[in-house]
Design a protein around this motif. Structure first.
Motif, PDB file in Angstrom:
ATOM      1  N   MET A  65       0.839  -1.200   0.000  1.00  0.00           N
ATOM      2  CA  MET A  65       0.000   0.000   0.000  1.00  0.00           C
ATOM      3  C   MET A  65       0.873   1.249   0.000  1.00  0.00           C
ATOM      4  O   MET A  65       1.951   1.262   0.587  1.00  0.00           O
ATOM      5  CB  MET A  65      -0.930  -0.014   1.216  1.00  0.00           C
ATOM      6  N   GLU A  66       0.405   2.290  -0.644  1.00  0.00           N
ATOM      7  CA  GLU A  66       1.076   3.585  -0.634  1.00  0.00           C
ATOM      8  C   GLU A  66       0.290   4.540   0.269  1.00  0.00           C
ATOM      9  O   GLU A  66      -0.927   4.403   0.429  1.00  0.00           O
ATOM     10  CB  GLU A  66       1.145   4.166  -2.047  1.00  0.00           C
ATOM     11  N   TYR A  67       0.998   5.512   0.833  1.00  0.00           N
ATOM     12  CA  TYR A  67       0.377   6.467   1.742  1.00  0.00           C
ATOM     13  C   TYR A  67       0.772   7.883   1.334  1.00  0.00           C
ATOM     14  O   TYR A  67       1.896   8.126   0.873  1.00  0.00           O
ATOM     15  CB  TYR A  67       0.796   6.188   3.186  1.00  0.00           C
ATOM     16  N   ARG A  68      -0.172   8.807   1.496  1.00  0.00           N
ATOM     17  CA  ARG A  68       0.078  10.199   1.162  1.00  0.00           C
ATOM     18  C   ARG A  68      -0.376  11.086   2.320  1.00  0.00           C
ATOM     19  O   ARG A  68      -1.253  10.720   3.105  1.00  0.00           O
ATOM     20  CB  ARG A  68      -0.660  10.575  -0.135  1.00  0.00           C
ATOM     21  N   ARG A  69       0.219  12.245   2.382  1.00  0.00           N
ATOM     22  CA  ARG A  69      -0.092  13.196   3.440  1.00  0.00           C
ATOM     23  C   ARG A  69      -1.463  13.818   3.202  1.00  0.00           C
ATOM     24  O   ARG A  69      -1.807  14.190   2.067  1.00  0.00           O
ATOM     25  CB  ARG A  69       0.988  14.274   3.467  1.00  0.00           C
ATOM     26  N   LEU A  70      -2.244  13.917   4.247  1.00  0.00           N
ATOM     27  CA  LEU A  70      -3.561  14.554   4.173  1.00  0.00           C
ATOM     28  C   LEU A  70      -3.387  16.058   4.336  1.00  0.00           C
ATOM     29  O   LEU A  70      -3.155  16.558   5.447  1.00  0.00           O
ATOM     30  CB  LEU A  70      -4.484  13.995   5.254  1.00  0.00           C
ATOM     31  N   GLY A  71      -3.464  16.770   3.198  1.00  0.00           N
ATOM     32  CA  GLY A  71      -3.309  18.215   3.231  1.00  0.00           C
ATOM     33  C   GLY A  71      -1.979  18.624   3.828  1.00  0.00           C
ATOM     34  O   GLY A  71      -0.931  18.067   3.490  1.00  0.00           O
ATOM     35  N   ARG A  72      -2.020  19.571   4.744  1.00  0.00           N
ATOM     36  CA  ARG A  72      -0.821  20.030   5.439  1.00  0.00           C
ATOM     37  C   ARG A  72      -0.755  19.495   6.859  1.00  0.00           C
ATOM     38  O   ARG A  72      -0.032  20.025   7.709  1.00  0.00           O
ATOM     39  CB  ARG A  72      -0.762  21.558   5.425  1.00  0.00           C
ATOM     40  N   SER A  73      -1.522  18.431   7.101  1.00  0.00           N
ATOM     41  CA  SER A  73      -1.520  17.800   8.422  1.00  0.00           C
ATOM     42  C   SER A  73      -0.356  16.817   8.518  1.00  0.00           C
ATOM     43  O   SER A  73       0.390  16.602   7.560  1.00  0.00           O
ATOM     44  CB  SER A  73      -2.840  17.065   8.655  1.00  0.00           C
ATOM     45  N   ASP A  74      -0.231  16.194   9.680  1.00  0.00           N
ATOM     46  CA  ASP A  74       0.783  15.158   9.862  1.00  0.00           C
ATOM     47  C   ASP A  74       0.186  13.760   9.718  1.00  0.00           C
ATOM     48  O   ASP A  74       0.810  12.770  10.074  1.00  0.00           O
ATOM     49  CB  ASP A  74       1.460  15.301  11.230  1.00  0.00           C
ATOM     50  N   ILE A  75      -1.026  13.693   9.171  1.00  0.00           N
ATOM     51  CA  ILE A  75      -1.720  12.413   8.997  1.00  0.00           C
ATOM     52  C   ILE A  75      -1.349  11.805   7.654  1.00  0.00           C
ATOM     53  O   ILE A  75      -1.406  12.470   6.618  1.00  0.00           O
ATOM     54  CB  ILE A  75      -3.246  12.608   9.095  1.00  0.00           C
ATOM     55  N   LYS A  76      -1.001  10.543   7.634  1.00  0.00           N
ATOM     56  CA  LYS A  76      -0.720   9.805   6.408  1.00  0.00           C
ATOM     57  C   LYS A  76      -1.884   8.829   6.158  1.00  0.00           C
ATOM     58  O   LYS A  76      -2.242   8.045   7.034  1.00  0.00           O
ATOM     59  CB  LYS A  76       0.586   9.024   6.523  1.00  0.00           C
ATOM     60  N   VAL A  77      -2.461   8.917   4.963  1.00  0.00           N
ATOM     61  CA  VAL A  77      -3.603   8.067   4.621  1.00  0.00           C
ATOM     62  C   VAL A  77      -3.246   7.175   3.440  1.00  0.00           C
ATOM     63  O   VAL A  77      -2.448   7.550   2.576  1.00  0.00           O
ATOM     64  CB  VAL A  77      -4.861   8.898   4.281  1.00  0.00           C
ATOM     65  N   SER A  78      -3.829   6.003   3.405  1.00  0.00           N
ATOM     66  CA  SER A  78      -3.615   5.089   2.283  1.00  0.00           C
ATOM     67  C   SER A  78      -4.226   5.679   1.022  1.00  0.00           C
ATOM     68  O   SER A  78      -5.283   6.322   1.064  1.00  0.00           O
ATOM     69  CB  SER A  78      -4.226   3.714   2.584  1.00  0.00           C
ATOM     70  N   VAL A  79      -3.541   5.469  -0.110  1.00  0.00           N
ATOM     71  CA  VAL A  79      -4.056   5.969  -1.387  1.00  0.00           C
ATOM     72  C   VAL A  79      -5.403   5.330  -1.702  1.00  0.00           C
ATOM     73  O   VAL A  79      -6.272   5.966  -2.298  1.00  0.00           O
ATOM     74  CB  VAL A  79      -3.040   5.703  -2.511  1.00  0.00           C
ATOM     75  N   ILE A  80      -5.584   4.091  -1.308  1.00  0.00           N
ATOM     76  CA  ILE A  80      -6.895   3.456  -1.413  1.00  0.00           C
ATOM     77  C   ILE A  80      -7.668   3.731  -0.137  1.00  0.00           C
ATOM     78  O   ILE A  80      -7.214   3.416   0.969  1.00  0.00           O
ATOM     79  CB  ILE A  80      -6.765   1.929  -1.619  1.00  0.00           C
ATOM     80  N   CYS A  81      -8.820   4.349  -0.287  1.00  0.00           N
ATOM     81  CA  CYS A  81      -9.700   4.656   0.846  1.00  0.00           C
ATOM     82  C   CYS A  81     -10.934   3.760   0.750  1.00  0.00           C
ATOM     83  O   CYS A  81     -11.479   3.562  -0.342  1.00  0.00           O
ATOM     84  CB  CYS A  81     -10.110   6.127   0.792  1.00  0.00           C
ATOM     85  N   LEU A  82     -11.357   3.227   1.859  1.00  0.00           N
ATOM     86  CA  LEU A  82     -12.512   2.327   1.881  1.00  0.00           C
ATOM     87  C   LEU A  82     -13.813   3.119   1.919  1.00  0.00           C
ATOM     88  O   LEU A  82     -14.110   3.803   2.900  1.00  0.00           O
ATOM     89  CB  LEU A  82     -12.434   1.395   3.092  1.00  0.00           C
ATOM     90  N   GLY A  83     -14.586   3.036   0.841  1.00  0.00           N
ATOM     91  CA  GLY A  83     -15.910   3.639   0.797  1.00  0.00           C
ATOM     92  C   GLY A  83     -16.918   2.728   1.470  1.00  0.00           C
ATOM     93  O   GLY A  83     -16.800   1.503   1.416  1.00  0.00           O
ATOM     94  N   THR A  84     -17.938   3.317   2.089  1.00  0.00           N
ATOM     95  CA  THR A  84     -18.812   2.538   2.967  1.00  0.00           C
ATOM     96  C   THR A  84     -20.306   2.713   2.718  1.00  0.00           C
ATOM     97  O   THR A  84     -21.108   2.138   3.449  1.00  0.00           O
ATOM     98  CB  THR A  84     -18.533   2.937   4.434  1.00  0.00           C
ATOM     99  N   MET A  85     -20.695   3.467   1.707  1.00  0.00           N
ATOM    100  CA  MET A  85     -22.088   3.894   1.610  1.00  0.00           C
ATOM    101  C   MET A  85     -23.089   2.765   1.364  1.00  0.00           C
ATOM    102  O   MET A  85     -24.287   2.965   1.526  1.00  0.00           O
ATOM    103  CB  MET A  85     -22.248   4.960   0.530  1.00  0.00           C
TER     104      MET A  85
END
Length: 346
Positions: free
Chosen positions: A1-21
């Protein structure tokens, strides 16, 4: 998995996000739990939901998706491994059952919505809290045209940011984001934050796929230069880009038929464009759905690609798109189709 920074925060999120609707409508609680287990096992740490889910919105299933996530969090005890995003619903004539149908983004509504979501999610905080759509009429929700209503009013951006700041100070949310927003709106939110020293929008969740690249007109530059990256929803055009509906082969239970608000993906031009994209994938030995997702994953303005699935095999295949890197030849062929069918889903 790859991770990218969420905006200018210090949070790293996976490039794949789990949708739940679909959880609570097309998927049961057990199936939702299974999807969360699989996603986390595959390195997906970013999950997106909303107070109005499941979809299509109706009073009987309002909050059902958050409730399913909440029971998973309680039973698994892995809250610290998840970056959890949710959304507050804005004004909508369909939502008469929600807060008496009065849904401006003011302090009262934001506080009530956050508290209700936290209760359903069985957590003390939400990592990313998003405004699900604009109060004003705009073309951020995948439309090219813009209709201006001169007498339209909406909550001042500064007032909404102050209310969100209160929730951050209370420890109930960590970061904030936009959804279905325009380039003008995004820049106004960012400028108000800077001018007043208020919390900054970290992301923008808009539709983006091979069938809808409208985000590239204006918003792509904003996303990159302002570090307010795209969270792409409907990256498969409600499943159309998988190729499984070619020739009209869509069962009554398919999301395409159940969700009338997504009829734009069913037009004849969209069908023609889809056939050409599927043909590209098959010529190069690629799964059509994975090719479509890999394209979205590769965009420089993307923070995360929100995938949804109703079965575990679908979810497994969608997550695996992160390992596919498209060749220059494939990318050139995709762009050739886009030039011919630039906006097939009006």
């Amino acid at each position: 998995m790859e991770y990218r920074r969420l905006g200018r925060s210090d949070i790293k999120v996976s490039v794949i996000c789990l949708g739940t609707m679909t959880w609570g409508e097309q998927n049961t609680e057990t199936e939702g739990h299974q999807q969360m287990d699989l996603a986390l096992d595959r390195g997906v740490n970013f999950w997106d939901t909303a107070e109005m889910y499941s979809v299509p919105p109706r009073q009987e299933t309002y909050g059902a998706t958050e409730t399913i996530i909440g029971t998973w969090l309680k039973s698994r005890g892995k809250r610290d491994r998840i970056v959890l995003a949710s959304k507050i619903a804005g004004p909508d004539k369909r939502l008469t059952y929600l807060r008496d149908g009065k849904l401006p983004y003011d302090a009262k509504n934001i506080a009530a919505a956050v508290d209700a979501s936290l209760k359903r999610l069985q957590t003390d905080y939400i990592d990313l809290y998003q405004l699900h759509w604009t109060e004003r009429t705009t073309n951020g929700a995948a439309r090219l045209g813009y209709e201006h209503l001169a007498d339209e009013t909406f909550t001042p951006f500064a007032e909404t940011l102050l209310a969100l700041q209160d929730q951050i100070k209370a420890g109930k949310i960590r970061m904030i984001g936009l959804s279905n927003e325009s380039a003008w709106g995004t820049m106004r939110w960012l400028s108000e934050s800077e001018r007043l020293g208020l919390p900054r929008m970290m992301s923008i969740q808009n539709a983006y796929s091979l069938l809808n690249r409208s985000f590239e007109v204006g918003l792509a530059e904003v996303a990159i230069r302002e570090d307010c990256g795209l969270l792409a929803y409907s990256p498969l055009g409600m499943g159309i880009l998988s190729g499984k509906y070619i020739g009209g082969a869509a069962p009554a239970t398919a999301r395409l038929n159940r969700f009338q608000q997504f009829l734009r993906y069913r037009g004849s031009i969209a069908a023609t464009a889809t056939e050409k994209y599927v043909a590209i994938a098959r010529r190069h030995g690629l799964d059509p759905a994975q090719m479509a997702l890999a394209y979205v994953n590769s965009r420089p303005f993307l923070t995360a690609n929100i995938i949804g699935a109703t079965t575990l095999p679908q979810l497994e295949a969608n997550i695996a798109s992160i390992d596919i890197k498209l060749s220059p030849e494939v990318l050139n062929e995709i762009d050739a189709v886009n030039k011919e069918h630039t906006y097939p889903c009006p």
